[in-house]
Structures are given as C-alpha cells and as structure tokens.
Design an enzyme around this catalytic site. Structure first.
Site, short mmCIF file in Angstrom:
data_model
loop_
_atom_site.label_atom_id
_atom_site.label_comp_id
_atom_site.label_asym_id
_atom_site.label_seq_id
_atom_site.Cartn_x
_atom_site.Cartn_y
_atom_site.Cartn_z
N HIS A 17 6.30 -8.54 -6.81
CA HIS A 17 5.88 -8.44 -5.41
C HIS A 17 6.34 -9.63 -4.56
CE1 HIS A 17 3.44 -5.80 -7.84
NE2 HIS A 17 3.13 -5.11 -6.76
N HIS A 38 9.74 -1.39 -11.67
CA HIS A 38 8.35 -1.53 -11.20
C HIS A 38 7.91 -0.22 -10.53
CE1 HIS A 38 4.79 -3.89 -10.41
NE2 HIS A 38 4.66 -3.08 -9.38
N ALA A 39 6.79 0.33 -10.99
CA ALA A 39 6.36 1.66 -10.56
C ALA A 39 6.06 1.71 -9.06
CB ALA A 39 5.11 2.06 -11.34
N TYR A 96 -4.34 -5.39 -3.82
CA TYR A 96 -4.75 -5.06 -5.19
C TYR A 96 -6.10 -5.69 -5.54
CZ TYR A 96 0.14 -3.68 -5.48
OH TYR A 96 1.37 -3.11 -5.25
N HIS A 135 -1.52 7.43 -4.93
CA HIS A 135 -0.75 7.23 -3.70
C HIS A 135 -0.19 8.57 -3.21
CE1 HIS A 135 -0.83 2.90 -3.80
NE2 HIS A 135 -0.13 2.78 -4.90
N GLU A 194 -4.29 1.51 -2.71
CA GLU A 194 -4.14 1.05 -4.09
C GLU A 194 -5.31 1.47 -4.98
OE1 GLU A 194 -1.43 0.03 -5.15
OE2 GLU A 194 -0.44 -0.40 -3.25
N HIS A 199 -2.57 5.83 -11.18
CA HIS A 199 -2.51 4.94 -10.01
C HIS A 199 -1.48 5.46 -9.00
CE1 HIS A 199 -2.39 1.01 -7.87
NE2 HIS A 199 -1.15 1.37 -7.67
N GLU A 200 -0.29 5.74 -9.49
CA GLU A 200 0.78 6.17 -8.58
C GLU A 200 0.48 7.54 -7.98
OE1 GLU A 200 2.85 4.12 -7.55
OE2 GLU A 200 2.52 2.59 -9.07
O1 X8Z Z 1 2.27 -2.92 -8.36
C1 X8Z Z 1 1.38 -2.20 -8.80
C2 X8Z Z 1 1.58 -0.71 -8.90
C3 X8Z Z 1 2.43 -0.18 -7.84
S1 X8Z Z 1 1.68 -0.19 -6.27
C4 X8Z Z 1 2.22 -0.36 -10.22
N1 X8Z Z 1 0.25 -2.77 -9.28
C5 X8Z Z 1 0.04 -4.20 -9.28
C6 X8Z Z 1 0.96 -4.90 -10.26
O2 X8Z Z 1 1.56 -4.23 -11.10
O3 X8Z Z 1 1.08 -6.13 -10.19
C7 X8Z Z 1 -0.90 -2.04 -9.80
C8 X8Z Z 1 -1.87 -3.09 -10.24
C9 X8Z Z 1 -1.40 -4.40 -9.68
ZN ZN Z 2 0.05 1.03 -6.02
#
Ligand code: X8Z
Ligand code: ZN
Length: 623
Positions: free
Chosen positions: A513, A356-357, A523, A390, A414, A386-387
């Site tokens: 998450h 997960h990024a 988000y 940050h 975010e 997106h990253e």
């Molecule tokens: O978790 C993230 C990023 C890292 S902060 C990749 N996002 C959420 C997800 O993947 O569930 C970005 C959009 C929503």
């Molecule tokens: Zn993020």
C-alpha cells in the site's frame, strides 16, 4: 470505474477533455468569473450532471488501462497507464478551477453533497511537468512492487527468485529462525530502491493537496470521513485506546510462547517481539503461527481450514464459489458470467502481475472482477470473501448517481467481506460440506485463532498511516524514513526487526500500500466495524448464542439489512449508513471487545500465571 485499492487521484476519472481545451488559464479565469453572473442552482445542477456523465464514461476506459497494467506489468503497460493518469490529473486540475464557481452557493442537500464529494476527490497539479513526473512515479512504484523478488545466493533457497507469494508461504510455515530472518530481510530489499522516488512522490502529492487548500496530502486523506481531519485523527486514537488492552494481552501471551519455542532470541529485553517470527512478512496478522501458541491440554479448534481445503481438493475457482454462495444465501444475485470470464484467479506463469488482491468494478454496472493469485490456504479463503465483499457492495450501489457510487466510507468498503467471513464457523463449514461433522472444539482455541489475525492486525492497521501522515506533514523527514517507520512499529506493535536497519533501507516500500499509495486507516476502521456489522446481522438472524459461534449463512433477514446499507452507497454521511444496519451512529469497538471478552479473560489469567506483565518499553524517541 471505482477500483477499490486505488488512490482517488488515480482512480477517479475527472476527464473533461473538451473543457480542458476551452478553459482559459487561471488568471484570466478569475477575471472572467468576476464578471460572470453568480450561477443559478439550475446551472450548478447542469454542471454536476455533465461532470457525472463524463466521469462515468471516461472511467470505463481508464479502468481497462489500469487492469491491463496490473495483470501484465511491462514497460509499455506502465507507460500507457502513466499517460492516462497524466491526462486525468490535467483534467482534474481544470475541474478544480471550474468547480470554484459554485463555492458558497446554497444548494439543495443532494446536490450540495455531490459538490462536497467531488471536491474531496479532486487533485490539482497546475504545472504540466509535475503532472507528467507524478504519473510516471505512480505507475513505476506500483510496478516495482509487483515485480519485486528476492533472489538469494546462499542458503536453502539459493538460486531461486522468490516472489511475494513464495515469501509469504515460507514465513507462514517455516520454524527455522535463520531461514525466517534471511527471507524477511530479503523481502525488505524490495523497498530500498524506491526511496528517492517515494520522496519525490510525497513532494508532488503535497504540492497537489496544497493547491486545493489542504495542509498536506495527509490532511486531504483525513478529510474523507464527514468530519474535520483533526476530528478524524482523534477518532482513530479513541478507537485504538478501546482495543489496546486486548492487543497488549495477546502480545504478552504470544511473546511468552515464542520465547518457549525459540529461546531468548524471540524477544528483546524491553519485551519487543522479533518481527520475523510472527508468520507474515509484515507481522500484520499472526494466524499462521497459531499452532505455536495453541492452548495446551485443550480440545483445540478441532480443524485446520488449510488442511480441509486441501483434503477436499478445493481449487482456486472453488474457493471463489464458496464466497459467492455465501452472498447468494443472503439473497444477493449471483455474480455475472463476465466475472468468471474476466477475473484473474491464478498467478500467470509467464508474466509479472500485481498479485496483491483487489476487487474491480470496471463499468460501475456489471463488469465486476477479482484480481488475485489465489493459494489454497485459509488466509486466501478469507481474502476471497473480503474481495467479494467489495464486489457485492459495488453492485449494490450501482443505481446511485455517479458521485455516490462508493462506500459510506472506505472503512465500510473494507469491512463487508470480512463481516461475512466472521460467519465461517465450524457449524458453517459443516453446512457447506467442508467439515463432515462439527468437531468438539474449545471456545478459547477458536477465539485465539481468530484473535491472532483480527486483534494482532489492529496496531499495524493504524501505524501505516501514522507514518504516512507524519511523512506528508514533514514531521518524519526523508533522512529518517526508516527510523520513523521502526519507531512506530515498536510503539504500536511492540516488534523489532531481526536484523539491523538503517537509512539505506526503505522498509515501508516492501508493503504494497505504500508504493501503490493506498490509504491504510481504512483497514483499521474495518477491523472494528466488521464486528459491529456482524453483531447486527447476527441479531437480525435471531442468533442468541455466544457471538463468536454465530453464523448468519442462509439468513435472508440479515442479508436484507446488509443490503439496505450497501445500496445507499455514499449518498448520505456514513453515520446514517451505519445506523441503517446497526442502529448506532458511532464507530465503536464494543462489539469486538464483546466477541473477544472470554479470550481476554483467559489471556490475562495465562499472563498472570506466567508472571508476565503485558506491554513493553520503547526507546524514548518512539514514545
Ligand atoms: O489489502 C488488503 C486487501 C485488498 S483491499 C487484500 N488488505 C490489507 C492488507 O493486505 O494489507 C486486507 C487486510 C489488510
Ligand atoms: Zn479490500
């Protein structure tokens, strides 16, 4: 270190080791404090300075331990991270006691804000056994997700073990409803073994939050927005009501197209869509099934970004360079050499990692890193931006004192990279050589493609923490974890599982998450804020055309405006930061609604022509 994806508890190093050894137990401490003279402002200032400098030093070591764990999951790295976490919590618990001495003091505004923020980031578990247990659970749950695989014994993928990247790929590209159902259900099994541990994790988090005087951990999470937890809940509801009609129009249109494609199995009689048909394991963004819903008889979007990236032979590093170049074009300095040396861009072949990024700021200065398992596809192109959002935010506020080294609120953090990614228009793709010429494209098609990700996400962005807030408050009991989850999925997203669920399942555990304990409302806020930021930057760039055609690539004025907000970090309440960029002090979905206004009209016409009423009916319990 402020690692963006990590819960403050684990991410903030309140390591006051020396103090931990010398501070007497709590009872004596209270007695001692009674006898002590009231502290002076100078003493409060010294306490804060010492705290900041210790935190800042220790955080570097902590970040390295966490980085190694996330990029090399083994029993040992998990244990090392857990040890560190335990020490950290013990130190935070001490600090929670020490900081009380300064309660109720009249302090200068900057110092006062630092104390407020420090208290919000604390975590307290006075019982040593609890601390150990909590730390082990935190590492174990994230590790379990990272290692998660679905190994089918029958069907098309029999004999292989599918990691999350493989699962995502299948769900993005397959149009075989049986295969989709199987892979969807297979990935969900990753969550089931986490249920007992998660339940205990919740108990311990609540215990900690209550030691600090919060109602529960959900209330502590909701306290991070320069308003009361109740005001924050009301704020999220207000924003949801603003965008809900747009979501419902999109939902109804997509449902019609899916029923055309898959027949009646695509939706139930109440109008809920089958969750595995939306192109993503969690049905959180639907862009991957855009070809199934694209407007007929139109010029279409004119291009497919995944195809362009593959045709132009852009590799993983190349994707990151596109992102960095965008920021450079706005006037930001290039990323440091160490970013390129130390980041993880590609999934290692020989070990488990958390794919997960995430974006890291190891030393609160220049040691910025990206951790991703990049695939050459459009959604990863956006995720790279997106990253990097940050990372550029982290660098912009690095000169702030430690307590302000953070985003204005987590939704801002975010939203930055996503704001930039909204500028990925056909015109922009031509400018950077990914498109040879700007294709004739239909605005409806472009907007629909965008809405499939941006609008579809909104209820998902909201419901994850609706679920967790209820779990923390006890409104959803452990015996109802999965039922409570699906009630919210039905109510907000209007989707149903493709196979029957029960309390033997724990579907929230199959979403990163939840086991990683990262709050999610950020988000939802970001989805709305990014359009506010984007519109302001387009205005700064002097763009006058339709909002969705605007790209501020290369515009230094837009970059300067963005930077002015970023470099404030968390030094001021977020409405002030918002005002610096947008002139507005409120989060508002108006910009998002303006962006999608032509699409909303089109969707409503399509739904009316098909005789379809937007919305769905949910069972009474889910209302
Ligand atoms: O978790 C993230 C990023 C890292 S902060 C990749 N996002 C959420 C997800 O993947 O569930 C970005 C959009 C929503
Ligand atoms: Zn993020």
């Amino acid at each position: 270190m402020k690692r963006i994806l990590i819960l403050t508890v684990a991410g903030l190093a309140l390591a006051l080791a020396a103090q931990a050894q010398t501070t007497p137990p709590k009872k004596q401490e209270t007695a001692m404090h009674k006898k002590q003279a009231k502290p002076t402002v100078a003493e409060a200032e010294k306490f804060m300075n010492d705290t900041e400098s210790k935190l800042s030093d220790l955080s570097v070591k902590l970040a390295r331990a966490q980085w190694v764990q996330a990029t090399f999951i083994t029993d040992d790295t998990e244990a090392i991270a857990a040890d560190y976490n335990e020490r950290l919590i013990s130190e935070m618990t001490e600090l929670a006691g020490a900081v009380k001495r300064y309660d109720g003091m009249k302090l200068p505004p900057v110092l006062d804000r630092k104390f407020k923020l420090l208290k919000l980031q604390l975590f307290s578990l006075e019982n040593a056994k609890d601390r150990g247990e909590y730390a082990v659970l935190a590492s174990k749950l994230e590790g379990e997700y990272g290692k998660g695989k679905y190994c089918p014994t029958t069907g098309k993928h029999a004999g292989k073990c599918l990691a999350i990247g493989d699962v995502e790929k299948i769900m993005a590209t397959s149009q075989d409803p049986d295969e989709l159902k199987d892979v969807w259900a297979g990935w969900s099994t990753v969550g089931a073994p986490m249920r007992k541990d998660y339940q205990r994790y919740v108990e311990l988090q609540n215990k900690g939050a209550r030691e600090l005087g919060y109602k529960d951990m959900g209330a502590q999470w909701r306290s991070n927005y320069d308003m009361t937890p109740e005001e924050f809940s009301a704020e999220t509801e207000r924003l949801w009501q603003q965008v809900k009609p747009l979501y419902e129009s999109l939902h109804a249109y997509v449902r019609t197209q899916l029923v055309k494609k898959y027949g009646p199995q695509a939706a139930d009689t109440n109008g809920l869509i089958r969750a595995d048909l939306l192109g993503n394991p969690w049905a959180q963004e639907w862009g991957n099934i855009y070809p199934l819903v694209a407007p007929k008889d139109s010029k279409g979007a004119g291009y497919d970004l995944t195809e362009l990236l593959q045709e132009k032979k852009v590799d993983e590093l190349g994707m990151v360079h596109y992102g960095e170049n965008f920021f450079k074009s706005l006037g930001f300095a290039p990323l440091p050499e160490t970013f390129w040396e130390r980041s993880q861009f590609i999934k290692p072949r020989d070990r488990d990692v958390v794919c997960h990024a995430s974006a890291w700021d190891i030393d609160n200065k220049d040691d910025l890193r990206l951790k991703m398992c990049i695939q050459i596809r459009d959604e990863d192109f956006v995720t790279v931006h997106h990253e990097l959002g940050h990372n550029f935010y982290q660098r912009a506020y690095k000169a702030q004192p430690y307590m302000f080294v953070n985003g204005a609120n987590d939704g801002f953090h975010e939203a930055i990279g996503d704001t930039i990614a909204l500028s990925i228009t056909p015109q922009y793709l031509k400018q950077v050589g990914l498109l040879d010429h700007v294709p004739e494209s239909d605005d409806t098609a472009l907007l629909l493609r965008q809405a499939m990700d941006k609008v579809a996400f909104l209820p998902f962005g909201l419901l994850i923490d609706q679920w967790r807030w209820k779990v923390f408050s006890g409104e959803i009991k452990p015996a109802e974890y999965n039922a409570g989850w699906w009630q919210l999925r039905e109510k907000y997203q209007g989707i149903v599982p493709p196979v029957e669920r029960s309390e033997a399942d724990f579907d929230p555990g199959a979403k990163y998450h939840v086991p990683a304990n990262v709050p999610y409302t950020r988000y939802f806020l970001a989805r709305i804020l990014q359009f506010q930021f984007y519109r302001a930057m387009c205005q700064a760039a002097g763009e006058t055309g339709p909002l969705h055609r605007c790209s501020f690539f290369g515009n230094k004025e837009a970059g300067a405006k963005l930077n002015a907000m970023l470099e404030m970090g968390q030094s001021r309440p977020w409405p002030e930061a918002l005002k610096v960029l947008t002139g507005d002090e409120h989060m508002d979905a108006g910009a998002m609604m303006e962006y999608f206004a032509p699409l909303k009209k089109w969707l409503d016409e399509q739904n009316a022509a098909a005789g379809v009423k937007p919305g769905w009916t949910v069972p009474a319990a889910a209302r």
